[in-house]
Design a protein around this motif. Sequence first.
Motif, short mmCIF file in Angstrom:
data_model
loop_
_atom_site.label_atom_id
_atom_site.label_comp_id
_atom_site.label_asym_id
_atom_site.label_seq_id
_atom_site.Cartn_x
_atom_site.Cartn_y
_atom_site.Cartn_z
N HIS A 95 22.23 32.04 11.86
CA HIS A 95 22.08 33.41 12.33
C HIS A 95 23.10 33.72 13.41
N ARG B 76 26.58 34.25 11.86
CA ARG B 76 26.72 35.56 11.22
C ARG B 76 26.82 36.68 12.25
N ALA B 77 25.99 36.61 13.30
CA ALA B 77 26.03 37.65 14.34
C ALA B 77 27.37 37.65 15.06
N SER B 78 27.92 36.47 15.33
CA SER B 78 29.21 36.38 16.01
C SER B 78 30.32 36.97 15.13
N SER B 79 30.28 36.67 13.83
CA SER B 79 31.29 37.22 12.91
C SER B 79 31.19 38.74 12.86
N TRP B 80 29.95 39.26 12.84
CA TRP B 80 29.76 40.71 12.81
C TRP B 80 30.32 41.36 14.07
N ARG B 81 30.07 40.76 15.23
CA ARG B 81 30.59 41.33 16.48
C ARG B 81 32.10 41.35 16.49
N ARG B 82 32.72 40.28 15.98
CA ARG B 82 34.19 40.25 15.97
C ARG B 82 34.76 41.34 15.07
N ARG B 83 34.09 41.58 13.94
CA ARG B 83 34.59 42.60 13.01
C ARG B 83 34.40 44.00 13.56
N ASN B 84 33.36 44.20 14.36
CA ASN B 84 33.01 45.55 14.80
C ASN B 84 33.34 45.82 16.26
N ARG B 85 33.96 44.85 16.93
CA ARG B 85 34.28 45.05 18.35
C ARG B 85 35.41 46.07 18.49
#
Length: 320
Positions: free
Chosen positions: A55, A58-67
């Motif tokens: 989890h 996945r959350a870290s990858s999402w933050r990098r994509r949406n930062r």
Amino acid sequence: MGGGRLTAKERGDIEAGLADDLPYAAIARRLGRPTSTVSREVARHGGPGGYRAEHADRASSWRRRNRPPRPAAPPATDAEAAHGRDPDAVRAFTDAFATLMTAAGLPRTAARVLACLVTTPSGARTAAELAGLLGVSPASVSKAVGYLEGLDVLTRAHEPGRRRARHVIDDEVWLRLWSASARKNAAWADTARAGADLFGPGTAAGARLEAMRRFFAGVHRDMTDPSAGTALDDAMTVLTALLHAARPLAGGELAAALGWPPARVATAVRAAEHHPEACGPLVLRRTPSGAHLVTARHDRLTPAQRTALARRSDDPEVTA
């Protein structure tokens, strides 16, 4: 020490270390990372009882994509300290901010240093610059900076061609302060638990300390584990499994029966033990061999109520 983003393997090692009840410092040594990196990672992704490596990844990858892109910070100069605003208004705001942090428990000079860095465009100053802006001695600034570094609020940065270090406040400072506050609440809960065990649930002092433990344990859980439902839901599944089995089960037996990894069972057991108030009328206990069993909670009833219920269960007319 290692730098850069945590890898999926490192996150897996963090989850395994938490399942083994290792302190953050021991996990960090295994990874070759600063302890603050591990504590921030765990606090950001569910806390000690709810951290899941997959989890978190996945959350870290999402933050990098949406930062959003971060604007470049302008160089810190005294002329820019007011951000183009009225210098007196900026100074009044900085003083009010420092007063608020002092009321929250920070020493006065440390609060003023922190407020100064928050309102500085670059978030960085040298000790000499801080002393000049605050009108205090370099020794006072040094003591305040040391205190804030001990809280993991500030870092030091050396720029090429400059001999003096700059004290820097970054974007995760409030998360670290939040984590420190959460650890204090956990310490209050642990101390209250020891007192409740010492005096016993049937005494006024024991009941008072148990209420205190439940309060601080709940605050700690709310602060550190926004996804507490995951670990507590697993805990309820473990309790249900033990009720269904009607006999003590070791961790390995539970893992095999539920089809879970042993680390997930260990996390669920720890959640049930650390947050008994969330498990309703049931409580998880350990046998001398280390196996787990579930029983009814006794602290919900007074000694007189338990005696009356036991007497009724022995009455043939009631049990017939």
